[in-house]
Motif scaffolding. Structure first.
Motif, PDB file in Angstrom:
ATOM      1  N   ILE A  37      12.895  -5.039   7.444  1.00  0.00           N
ATOM      2  CA  ILE A  37      11.721  -3.855   7.247  1.00  0.00           C
ATOM      3  C   ILE A  37      11.725  -4.000   5.921  1.00  0.00           C
ATOM      4  CG2 ILE A  37      12.404  -1.557   6.578  1.00  0.00           C
ATOM      5  CD1 ILE A  37      14.932  -2.378   8.470  1.00  0.00           C
ATOM      6  N   MET A  38       9.963  -3.375   5.707  1.00  0.00           N
ATOM      7  CA  MET A  38       9.467  -2.887   4.270  1.00  0.00           C
ATOM      8  C   MET A  38       8.929  -1.660   4.626  1.00  0.00           C
ATOM      9  SD  MET A  38       6.974  -6.623   4.208  1.00  0.00           S
ATOM     10  CE  MET A  38       6.447  -6.324   2.570  1.00  0.00           C
ATOM     11  N   LEU A  39       9.557  -1.202   2.961  1.00  0.00           N
ATOM     12  CA  LEU A  39       8.671   0.050   3.175  1.00  0.00           C
ATOM     13  C   LEU A  39       8.102   0.153   1.979  1.00  0.00           C
ATOM     14  CD1 LEU A  39       9.239   3.383   3.739  1.00  0.00           C
ATOM     15  CD2 LEU A  39      10.834   3.386   2.509  1.00  0.00           C
ATOM     16  N   PHE A  40       6.531   1.081   2.191  1.00  0.00           N
ATOM     17  CA  PHE A  40       5.117   1.030   1.095  1.00  0.00           C
ATOM     18  C   PHE A  40       5.585   3.086   0.864  1.00  0.00           C
ATOM     19  CE2 PHE A  40       4.214  -3.345   2.811  1.00  0.00           C
ATOM     20  CZ  PHE A  40       4.158  -4.031   1.989  1.00  0.00           C
ATOM     21  N   ASP A  41       5.537   3.648  -0.310  1.00  0.00           N
ATOM     22  CA  ASP A  41       5.278   4.351  -0.410  1.00  0.00           C
ATOM     23  C   ASP A  41       3.608   4.798  -0.307  1.00  0.00           C
ATOM     24  OD1 ASP A  41       3.956   3.843  -2.606  1.00  0.00           O
ATOM     25  OD2 ASP A  41       5.370   4.010  -4.541  1.00  0.00           O
ATOM     26  N   SER A  42       3.608   5.778  -0.466  1.00  0.00           N
ATOM     27  CA  SER A  42       2.417   6.561  -0.353  1.00  0.00           C
ATOM     28  C   SER A  42       1.296   6.285  -1.464  1.00  0.00           C
ATOM     29  CB  SER A  42       2.126   8.563  -0.413  1.00  0.00           C
ATOM     30  OG  SER A  42       2.713   8.705  -1.887  1.00  0.00           O
ATOM     31  N   ASP A  43       1.437   5.321  -1.901  1.00  0.00           N
ATOM     32  CA  ASP A  43       0.359   4.682  -3.303  1.00  0.00           C
ATOM     33  C   ASP A  43       0.166   2.932  -3.085  1.00  0.00           C
ATOM     34  OD1 ASP A  43      -0.254   7.043  -4.816  1.00  0.00           O
ATOM     35  OD2 ASP A  43       2.402   6.829  -6.570  1.00  0.00           O
ATOM     36  N   GLY A  44       0.763   2.765  -1.266  1.00  0.00           N
ATOM     37  CA  GLY A  44       0.991   1.449  -1.406  1.00  0.00           C
ATOM     38  C   GLY A  44       1.587   0.519  -1.884  1.00  0.00           C
ATOM     39  N   VAL A  45       2.598   1.336  -2.887  1.00  0.00           N
ATOM     40  CA  VAL A  45       3.634   0.350  -3.674  1.00  0.00           C
ATOM     41  C   VAL A  45       4.952  -0.377  -2.452  1.00  0.00           C
ATOM     42  CG1 VAL A  45       5.195  -0.132  -5.493  1.00  0.00           C
ATOM     43  CG2 VAL A  45       2.945   0.939  -5.239  1.00  0.00           C
ATOM     44  N   ARG A 109       7.974 -18.675  16.985  1.00  0.00           N
ATOM     45  CA  ARG A 109       8.690 -17.857  17.695  1.00  0.00           C
ATOM     46  C   ARG A 109       8.092 -16.165  17.987  1.00  0.00           C
ATOM     47  NH1 ARG A 109      13.262 -18.225  12.909  1.00  0.00           N
ATOM     48  NH2 ARG A 109      11.114 -18.041  11.724  1.00  0.00           N
ATOM     49  N   TYR A 110       8.656 -15.865  18.894  1.00  0.00           N
ATOM     50  CA  TYR A 110       7.840 -14.377  18.862  1.00  0.00           C
ATOM     51  C   TYR A 110       8.508 -13.016  18.178  1.00  0.00           C
ATOM     52  CZ  TYR A 110       5.764 -16.536  23.210  1.00  0.00           C
ATOM     53  OH  TYR A 110       4.789 -16.884  23.417  1.00  0.00           O
ATOM     54  N   TRP A 111       7.724 -11.911  17.674  1.00  0.00           N
ATOM     55  CA  TRP A 111       7.935 -11.130  16.483  1.00  0.00           C
ATOM     56  C   TRP A 111       7.528  -9.913  17.485  1.00  0.00           C
ATOM     57  CZ3 TRP A 111      11.796 -12.172  13.538  1.00  0.00           C
ATOM     58  CH2 TRP A 111      11.846 -13.615  12.947  1.00  0.00           C
ATOM     59  N   LEU A 112       8.559  -8.987  17.268  1.00  0.00           N
ATOM     60  CA  LEU A 112       7.376  -7.265  17.417  1.00  0.00           C
ATOM     61  C   LEU A 112       7.637  -7.000  16.628  1.00  0.00           C
ATOM     62  CD1 LEU A 112       6.530  -5.054  19.929  1.00  0.00           C
ATOM     63  CD2 LEU A 112       9.324  -4.396  20.237  1.00  0.00           C
ATOM     64  N   THR A 113       6.284  -6.378  16.417  1.00  0.00           N
ATOM     65  CA  THR A 113       5.916  -5.382  14.707  1.00  0.00           C
ATOM     66  C   THR A 113       5.577  -3.923  14.954  1.00  0.00           C
ATOM     67  OG1 THR A 113       5.146  -7.760  14.025  1.00  0.00           O
ATOM     68  CG2 THR A 113       5.235  -5.470  12.413  1.00  0.00           C
ATOM     69  N   THR A 114       6.465  -3.087  14.430  1.00  0.00           N
ATOM     70  CA  THR A 114       5.951  -1.618  14.240  1.00  0.00           C
ATOM     71  C   THR A 114       5.739  -1.152  12.647  1.00  0.00           C
ATOM     72  OG1 THR A 114       7.786  -2.281  16.633  1.00  0.00           O
ATOM     73  CG2 THR A 114       6.671   0.499  15.282  1.00  0.00           C
ATOM     74  N   VAL A 115       4.800  -1.014  12.953  1.00  0.00           N
ATOM     75  CA  VAL A 115       4.812   0.399  12.042  1.00  0.00           C
ATOM     76  C   VAL A 115       4.331   1.955  11.890  1.00  0.00           C
ATOM     77  CG1 VAL A 115       2.082   0.466  10.056  1.00  0.00           C
ATOM     78  CG2 VAL A 115       2.030  -1.383  11.601  1.00  0.00           C
ATOM     79  N   THR A 116       5.333   2.046  11.275  1.00  0.00           N
ATOM     80  CA  THR A 116       5.334   3.993  11.410  1.00  0.00           C
ATOM     81  C   THR A 116       4.720   4.182  10.395  1.00  0.00           C
ATOM     82  OG1 THR A 116       7.896   3.231  12.411  1.00  0.00           O
ATOM     83  CG2 THR A 116       7.589   5.447  12.210  1.00  0.00           C
ATOM     84  N   TYR A 117       4.438   5.465   9.849  1.00  0.00           N
ATOM     85  CA  TYR A 117       3.556   6.012   9.283  1.00  0.00           C
ATOM     86  C   TYR A 117       3.750   7.594  10.106  1.00  0.00           C
ATOM     87  CZ  TYR A 117      -0.596   4.688  11.654  1.00  0.00           C
ATOM     88  OH  TYR A 117      -1.263   4.436  13.142  1.00  0.00           O
ATOM     89  N   GLY A 118       3.208   8.212   9.129  1.00  0.00           N
ATOM     90  CA  GLY A 118       2.346   9.840   9.303  1.00  0.00           C
ATOM     91  C   GLY A 118       3.306  10.767   9.206  1.00  0.00           C
ATOM     92  N   ASP A 119       3.113  12.099   8.975  1.00  0.00           N
ATOM     93  CA  ASP A 119       4.110  13.043   8.617  1.00  0.00           C
ATOM     94  C   ASP A 119       5.688  13.162   8.816  1.00  0.00           C
ATOM     95  OD1 ASP A 119       1.652  14.647   8.618  1.00  0.00           O
ATOM     96  OD2 ASP A 119       2.399  15.638  10.596  1.00  0.00           O
ATOM     97  N   MET A 121       7.017  10.732   8.017  1.00  0.00           N
ATOM     98  CA  MET A 121       7.622   8.998   7.039  1.00  0.00           C
ATOM     99  C   MET A 121       7.012  10.174   5.183  1.00  0.00           C
ATOM    100  SD  MET A 121       9.063   6.583   8.487  1.00  0.00           S
ATOM    101  CE  MET A 121       9.212   6.317   6.595  1.00  0.00           C
ATOM    102  N   ASP A 122       6.441  11.408   5.449  1.00  0.00           N
ATOM    103  CA  ASP A 122       5.887  11.987   4.187  1.00  0.00           C
ATOM    104  C   ASP A 122       4.767  10.698   3.348  1.00  0.00           C
ATOM    105  OD1 ASP A 122       8.017  13.836   4.489  1.00  0.00           O
ATOM    106  OD2 ASP A 122       9.161  12.899   3.405  1.00  0.00           O
ATOM    107  N   GLY A 123       3.805  10.480   3.853  1.00  0.00           N
ATOM    108  CA  GLY A 123       2.680   9.697   3.637  1.00  0.00           C
ATOM    109  C   GLY A 123       3.682   7.778   3.097  1.00  0.00           C
ATOM    110  N   ASP A 124       4.822   7.359   3.413  1.00  0.00           N
ATOM    111  CA  ASP A 124       4.859   6.446   3.390  1.00  0.00           C
ATOM    112  C   ASP A 124       5.075   5.156   4.583  1.00  0.00           C
ATOM    113  OD1 ASP A 124       6.000   6.880   1.441  1.00  0.00           O
ATOM    114  OD2 ASP A 124       8.491   6.779   1.793  1.00  0.00           O
ATOM    115  N   PHE A 125       4.875   3.699   4.433  1.00  0.00           N
ATOM    116  CA  PHE A 125       4.796   3.037   5.425  1.00  0.00           C
ATOM    117  C   PHE A 125       6.116   2.357   6.033  1.00  0.00           C
ATOM    118  CE2 PHE A 125       0.635   4.377   4.676  1.00  0.00           C
ATOM    119  CZ  PHE A 125      -0.286   4.749   6.080  1.00  0.00           C
ATOM    120  N   LEU A 126       6.294   2.362   7.260  1.00  0.00           N
ATOM    121  CA  LEU A 126       7.732   1.771   7.651  1.00  0.00           C
ATOM    122  C   LEU A 126       7.203   0.537   8.916  1.00  0.00           C
ATOM    123  CD1 LEU A 126      10.815   0.918   7.288  1.00  0.00           C
ATOM    124  CD2 LEU A 126      10.447   2.433   9.732  1.00  0.00           C
TER     125      LEU A 126
END
Length: 368
Positions: A37-45, A109-119, A121-126
């Motif tokens: 898991i990685m979490l980027f804030d609205s500024d991309g940090v 190895r196979y990896w399933l990657t999911t990107v969650t963003y939008g309202d 997530m309050d501007g964050d990217f998970l």
């Protein structure tokens, strides 16, 4: 008045401590998930990264926190392979609005990657990454079984359609034979009947190969069978410039097998190894190593060659029916071998490196 203020302050401190405890608890859960898991804030940090994600990136966690995407890509410990995957992920997410991605890493190895963003997530990217190699293997096995089942049906239909006219032709040739004898052409009738019988034999073999019968099992030593197979193949191997080495186990390991079918699998594997060695250019001393080893409730038969090897694209299609890279190959050998081993409640594993050789491991249940 002061006591009320102190009481309010005390309640605020307790509420804060309680919130921190809950936060630490949930953070501890996230840290030890089997998904990265990685979490980027609205500024991309990058504000949060768990243990599994740091392990996947092969970078210490403390050096990731506070990085933006550009700094992450420039990280000295990030491999070139992973940089390419992250850039691809970024492009597909930003430009194509794709949220789910399937990636294959450098270890296969196979990896399933999911990107969650939008309202939500309050501007964050998970970004979450999960290992789905086992699910992929199950999916591929089911797909392979479906293809083999279809092959069996097609083979039966083809055999039936070809056999009918051959039977009719054979009958009419036998009726005409007395007339051919009178004309002094009995040899023609004999040749025609012989070739029809040969065609029927080929159809029978094809049908049996594409759809192996249920194994007629007998208990025997796997080492004894391997010795017999080596004896059958070593002269051909020497003619092709390679040696076969059989390393016997210290203990007797018995298996319950259809001897004819398992011998067919082993001969096919060794012949493939010889062909792979022949493909190597120049003066190359070919070696085929065979050894047996108990592994829990199974015995592993390993066949290793120093031939030409295969790339990942070829490996992925190796057990597909009718898939072959050989000029005179049918593409049935390995698909049939796969089904035979499955019918014996065993499994086949293959690993190969282009230019370095191939390793087949056949696992069969031990008789205890």
């Amino acid at each position: 008045m002061l006591s009320e203020f102190q009481e309010t302050l005390l309640q605020s401190v307790k509420a804060y401590q309680s919130t921190q405890l809950v936060k630490n608890k949930y953070e501890n859960v996230l840290q030890h998930l089997d998904s990265g898991i990685m979490l980027f804030d609205s500024d991309g940090v990058l504000t949060f990264v768990n243990v599994q994600m740091a392990r996947l990136l092969e970078i210490p966690r403390h050096s990731l926190i506070g990085c933006n995407l550009l700094q992450l890509l420039r990280h000295p410990h990030l491999s070139r392979f992973k940089k390419k995957k992250i850039l691809r992920l970024y492009r597909e997410t930003i430009f194509y609005r794709k949220k789910n991605h399937e990636l294959v890493d450098e270890y296969g190895r196979y990896w399933l990657t999911t990107v969650t963003y939008g309202d939500q997530m309050d501007g964050d990217f998970l970004l979450s990454v999960k290992d789905v190699s086992d699910f992929k293997l199950i999916e591929q096995t089911a797909y392979q079984n479906d293809k083999l089942a279809m092959l069996g049906k097609i083979s039966a239909a083809i055999a039936h359609e070809i056999r009918n006219p051959l039977t009719a032709i054979r009958g009419f040739i036998q009726l005409l034979r007395p007339h051919l004898i009178q004309l002094g052409r009995d040899e023609y009738a004999r040749i025609i009947l012989t070739e029809i019988d040969r065609a029927n034999d080929i159809i029978y073999e094809f049908l049996n190969s594409s759809k192996p019968t249920a194994p007629q099992k007998t208990v025997m030593s796997i080492t004894s069978l391997l010795k017999e197979v080596v004896l059958l193949t070593e002269s051909e191997a020497l003619m092709k410039g390679c040696e076969i080495h059989l390393k016997e186990a210290d203990t007797v390991m018995n298996v319950s097998i259809d001897v004819k079918q398992i011998k067919q699998v082993l001969l096919n594997m060794i012949k493939n190894a010889m062909d792979a060695i022949e493909e190597v250019e120049g003066d190359h001393a070919g070696v085929i190593d065979i050894h047996v080893k108990p592994e829990g409730r199974y015995v592993n038969v390993t066949i290793r060659d120093n031939g030409n090897g295969m790339d990942k694209a070829l490996l992925a299609r190796l057990f597909d029916p009718f898939f072959t890279t050989k000029e005179k190959g049918t593409g049935l050998g390995l698909s049939v071998s796969y089904r035979i081993i499955k019918n014996h409640r065993g499994h086949i594993h293959v690993d190969s490196v282009k230019g370095a050789g191939t390793v087949f491991v056949i696992a069969l249940p031990l008789v205890i």
